[in-house]
Motif scaffolding. Structure first.
Motif, PDB file in Angstrom:
ATOM      1  N   ARG A   5     107.088 -46.246 162.702  1.00 32.89           N
ATOM      2  CA  ARG A   5     107.778 -45.916 161.443  1.00 32.89           C
ATOM      3  C   ARG A   5     107.065 -46.635 160.298  1.00 32.89           C
ATOM      4  O   ARG A   5     106.655 -47.785 160.469  1.00 32.89           O
ATOM      5  CB  ARG A   5     109.188 -46.511 161.438  1.00 32.89           C
ATOM      6  N   HIS A  30     103.912 -28.135 164.987  1.00 32.60           N
ATOM      7  CA  HIS A  30     104.503 -28.999 163.963  1.00 32.60           C
ATOM      8  C   HIS A  30     105.131 -28.154 162.851  1.00 32.60           C
ATOM      9  O   HIS A  30     106.269 -28.398 162.424  1.00 32.60           O
ATOM     10  CB  HIS A  30     103.423 -29.921 163.407  1.00 32.60           C
ATOM     11  N   PHE A  42     101.968 -36.634 171.428  1.00 34.10           N
ATOM     12  CA  PHE A  42     102.224 -37.024 170.041  1.00 34.10           C
ATOM     13  C   PHE A  42     103.642 -37.543 169.807  1.00 34.10           C
ATOM     14  O   PHE A  42     103.943 -38.070 168.747  1.00 34.10           O
ATOM     15  CB  PHE A  42     101.865 -35.884 169.076  1.00 34.10           C
ATOM     16  N   LYS A  43     104.518 -37.404 170.824  1.00 34.40           N
ATOM     17  CA  LYS A  43     105.848 -38.016 170.773  1.00 34.40           C
ATOM     18  C   LYS A  43     106.561 -37.774 169.457  1.00 34.40           C
ATOM     19  O   LYS A  43     107.109 -38.693 168.850  1.00 34.40           O
ATOM     20  CB  LYS A  43     105.737 -39.540 170.960  1.00 34.40           C
ATOM     21  N   SER A  44     106.567 -36.521 169.017  1.00 40.19           N
ATOM     22  CA  SER A  44     107.213 -36.244 167.747  1.00 40.19           C
ATOM     23  C   SER A  44     108.713 -36.097 167.930  1.00 40.19           C
ATOM     24  O   SER A  44     109.190 -35.651 168.973  1.00 40.19           O
ATOM     25  CB  SER A  44     106.643 -34.963 167.155  1.00 40.19           C
ATOM     26  N   GLU A  45     109.437 -36.463 166.892  1.00 40.63           N
ATOM     27  CA  GLU A  45     110.887 -36.263 166.893  1.00 40.63           C
ATOM     28  C   GLU A  45     111.229 -34.798 166.677  1.00 40.63           C
ATOM     29  O   GLU A  45     112.359 -34.379 166.908  1.00 40.63           O
ATOM     30  CB  GLU A  45     111.520 -37.049 165.748  1.00 40.63           C
ATOM     31  N   ALA A  46     110.248 -34.020 166.218  1.00 37.75           N
ATOM     32  CA  ALA A  46     110.539 -32.656 165.780  1.00 37.75           C
ATOM     33  C   ALA A  46     110.452 -31.637 166.905  1.00 37.75           C
ATOM     34  O   ALA A  46     110.943 -30.527 166.770  1.00 37.75           O
ATOM     35  CB  ALA A  46     109.598 -32.262 164.649  1.00 37.75           C
ATOM     36  N   TYR A  76      99.510 -30.305 157.279  1.00 36.18           N
ATOM     37  CA  TYR A  76      99.115 -30.949 158.546  1.00 36.18           C
ATOM     38  C   TYR A  76      97.609 -31.236 158.547  1.00 36.18           C
ATOM     39  O   TYR A  76      97.179 -32.351 158.851  1.00 36.18           O
ATOM     40  CB  TYR A  76      99.489 -30.041 159.719  1.00 36.18           C
ATOM     41  N   PHE A 129     103.954 -37.400 160.592  1.00 37.07           N
ATOM     42  CA  PHE A 129     103.847 -37.067 162.014  1.00 37.07           C
ATOM     43  C   PHE A 129     105.132 -37.323 162.798  1.00 37.07           C
ATOM     44  O   PHE A 129     105.253 -36.937 163.943  1.00 37.07           O
ATOM     45  CB  PHE A 129     102.629 -37.746 162.652  1.00 37.07           C
ATOM     46  N   LYS A 130     106.106 -37.999 162.153  1.00 38.91           N
ATOM     47  CA  LYS A 130     107.437 -38.158 162.752  1.00 38.91           C
ATOM     48  C   LYS A 130     107.385 -38.606 164.199  1.00 38.91           C
ATOM     49  O   LYS A 130     108.053 -38.042 165.071  1.00 38.91           O
ATOM     50  CB  LYS A 130     108.202 -36.830 162.697  1.00 38.91           C
ATOM     51  N   SER A 131     106.576 -39.608 164.479  1.00 39.26           N
ATOM     52  CA  SER A 131     106.467 -40.065 165.859  1.00 39.26           C
ATOM     53  C   SER A 131     107.621 -40.986 166.214  1.00 39.26           C
ATOM     54  O   SER A 131     108.145 -41.709 165.365  1.00 39.26           O
ATOM     55  CB  SER A 131     105.142 -40.790 166.054  1.00 39.26           C
ATOM     56  N   GLU A 132     108.008 -40.939 167.487  1.00 41.10           N
ATOM     57  CA  GLU A 132     109.027 -41.875 167.971  1.00 41.10           C
ATOM     58  C   GLU A 132     108.442 -43.275 168.132  1.00 41.10           C
ATOM     59  O   GLU A 132     109.176 -44.236 168.304  1.00 41.10           O
ATOM     60  CB  GLU A 132     109.516 -41.418 169.342  1.00 41.10           C
TER      61      GLU A 132
END
Lengths: 496, 496
Positions: free
Chosen positions: A210, B169, B204-208, B310, A204-207
């Protein structure tokens, strides 16, 4: 004459009564549930030789009826043909061992789902959760004594899978406000851990969080009190079945207890769990893995609210038909305070474990985890182990890739030890699948162990002794006692 | 005498036949589906005055039966008491307007769900998706002509909600590999846009990926060809019902077409959509919002595979009971090629729109969006608008907060225009809820429009004219013609 008239009158009255009853019966059956019942009964009556099943939504055969879907390693229109040398799948934790229980309890566990059932997005009051189901979950925990739900919040999700990420998200340091967190929460678990913890957290690559690996290595790090940690605790542990406690401690550590297997099928229940955030799933309780239903029991209201928001924006709650079905299943479980299902589950799993251990006890090449007898407050006695998985180790120096060893020597596909953060000389074997799957696994593992040099020697000696005793060596297997002795390993589970 | 004996014999034979038939009938009904059918029929027979409904999993009353759950603004044990001055909820897009269709088609849409139905995690071959359901979805699109599914991949999700995030995503620039992307994909949508796009992407605060606001403002930015963009296109648009096309173009732009409302209920279907990634949901097709079921039609195999991953790590697929139910519903829809449901849906929605427009046509303070007549390839004629929502504007300079104006003046709760990225002088009113909800909305909006000065003047003139004509002014409302004229706005929908 008068007698005959009386008899005629009586007979005619009886006719009228019966016609009335019959008409009434017909009417009763010509209601809106009739078509669905007939359809379900027709599909249920399709025979698949006990090695498969036909389903209402199965693909249709040439006769327009759903076809049999066969257990792995069986084929044919009615699944009666074994597939020779077929790969045995011991990878998935698919809890099909409970299917026979539900087949036996068809009447109490089946339901009619009306076309108009709960079409709305929400229950009364805007909730996404059935209050009646929540009440039954509380009752079940109180009956089993495996978790304290008093004064706790309960939230539903699509299995433990969705709830795990919802919990990690809710517990992570940066959850409100838009500013990116300077330091994402570190998610840790003790090796060997359930692979999804890592896969999901990374995917999910969340900020906000980790994956940070093994809990134990963190314990030794000097900075663990200054960072935010989320510790995943699995008890009994997947893969090895051990009861576990949290390792880290302190204000900067939050814990998620994954108690998916904390049911009498798989472990003694020493005491009710009483943790901040506990996750359960119906997959490992009733065996309905396909229903994608789990729940979390949460102490802190703010965390509960954050998890609700997660559910809202991720899927907008669990389907209403799933909630209705799980309610029906829990009602069936709670008949007789759950004794019948848990007894069936425990006996099946304990039996499978005993048989597998017996085979491995003759091995010098492979070993299984050690599990103790323990007092169970649910069954009120000391009971033996009944784990969901075998955590198998290849002991020989050269067998570094245990997964490959088992795959090439026995054509059994387990789950690679490295996925659990462990050495590759471990492999997980699933014991919760269908009886067909387990029987094949047992057969293959027995053959594998029998190939070990010391066992071959014993076998040769036995053959020599038998040939001396009976005179005709190649006929020894026909002696009824010996046949039954050799087959005893392969027999079906005693209590099924 | 002989005649009487013959009669007696015949009567006795009939007795035996009837007893036999009756016994047979009893046996037939004593099967495993009986309990569930009786239970469902009992709950369905609970009367809630047409202003509510009892459900199988409802909370139980003192008599042990589920209680009536009342539509908003109704109360009482059988929901027969209107709640005076109650707040009218026109916020949610809860598609309850279709419930009467399913009540009418109870027999073809209800199903029996056996306790052992599809317990496994997976379908045959490891899929999480019913092939039979997928086939029916393809057939439905081909019958309606609203999307091209030839050679496309289909994936299921928990409503459009889950599929939207899965698609964002999968399309984002950084999806494989662990290295954080130097530049997250920019997610854009044209104002006014569905609020969940922003809420979900931010939550979801994703880096992507990042939510980046309005598509139109991007179009003018010089750099839009050098960054990665994901454009969300909603057609017909939520909130305003307009058919839309993608705005941006070029190799660095990927599009997601949210076609939730692209069904004959809500819009003419000019041609089959043929986009790279299209999302549909059963909520807006059959009205089963509570089932949390949607699907995406995907052209590119790599994107499809990423969306599968996903689904796997988010929820491990859609519950099997939901898939079974949706299959049953689609089978019922496809009887007669979908004509009956879509005709019911279109008539209901077109009727509601006509009534609302009629009321607003007398307003100088409020306006609604303009929608054109258009040729529909499904119904093969030019048809009028039938949108799911009214996108209402407060025209007076001082009515900057339209949500508050409607709330305080009419006690109607809409959805705030700012949530859609628009000015606060807009508010969205839901037209898809139950008939009770819509009737109340209509009543309140009519009263609100009648309060406008020019309407008051007309009313006063009417009153004066009436008083002159009939002599006794305060009795004018009792003249039957006038009463029916005034009430005509309030009448129930013509076609229901």
């Amino acid at each position: 004459m008068a007698k005959q008239t009386l008899l005629l009158c009586c007979s005619l009255i009886l006719n009228l009564l019966l016609i009335n009853l019959f008409m009434h019966g017909e009417l009763e059956r010509s209601n809106w549930t009739k078509t669905a019942a007939v359809e379900a009964e027709a599909v249920a009556s399709i025979s698949c030789s006990g090695h498969g099943r036909a389903f209402l939504d199965g693909l249709l055969g040439v006769d327009g009826k759903p076809v049999c879907e066969c257990n792995s390693c069986f084929k044919g229109p009615d699944c009666s043909d074994p597939i020779p040398n077929c790969e045995v799948d011991a990878d998935s934790g698919d809890p099909m061992f409970l299917e026979p229980f539900w087949l036996k309890h068809a009447a109490s566990s089946s339901l009619v789902l009306p076309g108009w059932h709960r079409m709305s997005y929400e229950f009364e009051g805007g909730s996404l959760i059935s209050e009646e189901l929540k009440n039954h979950i509380r009752r079940l925990h109180s009956v089993v004594g495996n978790a304290n739900t008093d004064g706790r919040f309960i939230i539903f999700g699509a299995g433990a899978t969705q709830l795990l990420n919802a919990a990690v998200h809710a517990l992570s340091s940066d959850h409100d406000g838009d500013a990116p967190s300077s330091s994402p929460s570190r998610v840790v678990a003790s090796i060997p851990y359930y692979p999804v913890y890592r896969e999901q957290t990374e995917f999910f690559k969340s900020e906000a969080y980790r994956f940070h690996g093994d809990t134990m290595s963190m314990k030794n790090e000097m900075d663990y009190l200054s960072s935010n940690y989320i510790e995943l605790v699995t008890s009994p542990n997947n893969p090895d079945g051990q009861l576990k406690k949290a390792v880290l401690g302190g204000a900067s550590v939050k814990t998620i207890h994954d108690l998916a297997y904390y049911w009498p099928h798989f472990t003694a229940i020493p005491a009710p769990a009483d943790e901040d955030l506990m996750i359960f799933t119906v997959s490992k309780l009733t065996g309905h893995a396909g229903s994608r239903f789990g729940w979390a029991i949460v102490k802190d209201e703010a965390i509960y609210q954050r998890m609700l928001t997660y559910m809202s924006l991720s899927t907008y709650g669990v389907p209403r038909e799933t909630q209705l079905r799980v309610l029906k299943l829990l009602k069936a479980v709670l008949e007789g305070e759950g004794k019948e299902m848990f007894e069936f589950g425990y006996k099946t799993m304990a039996n499978r474990w005993r048989k597998l251990r017996k085979i491995f006890s003759a091995s010098r090449r492979f070993s299984l985890q050690d599990l103790d007898h323990q007092y169970c407050s649910f069954s009120k006695k000391i009971r033996g182990p009944s784990p969901a998985f075998a955590w198998m180790k290849c002991e020989r120096e050269e067998d570094k890739e245990c997964f490959q060893v088992v795959k090439s020597a026995a054509n059994v596909s387990g789950r690679h030890g490295s996925l659990f953060g462990s050495e590759s000389r471990y492999v997980r074997l699933s014991l919760v699948k269908s009886q067909d799957d387990f029987n094949l696994l047992l057969e293959r593992m027995e053959a594998l162990v029998q190939q070990e040099p010391h066992n071959k020697k014993i076998q040769q000696e036995n053959e020599r002794n038998a040939s001396m005793t009976f005179g005709v060596g190649h006929h020894f297997l026909q002696h009824p006692d010996l046949v039954s002795y050799i087959n005893s390993y392969k027999s079906m589970d005693e209590d099924m």
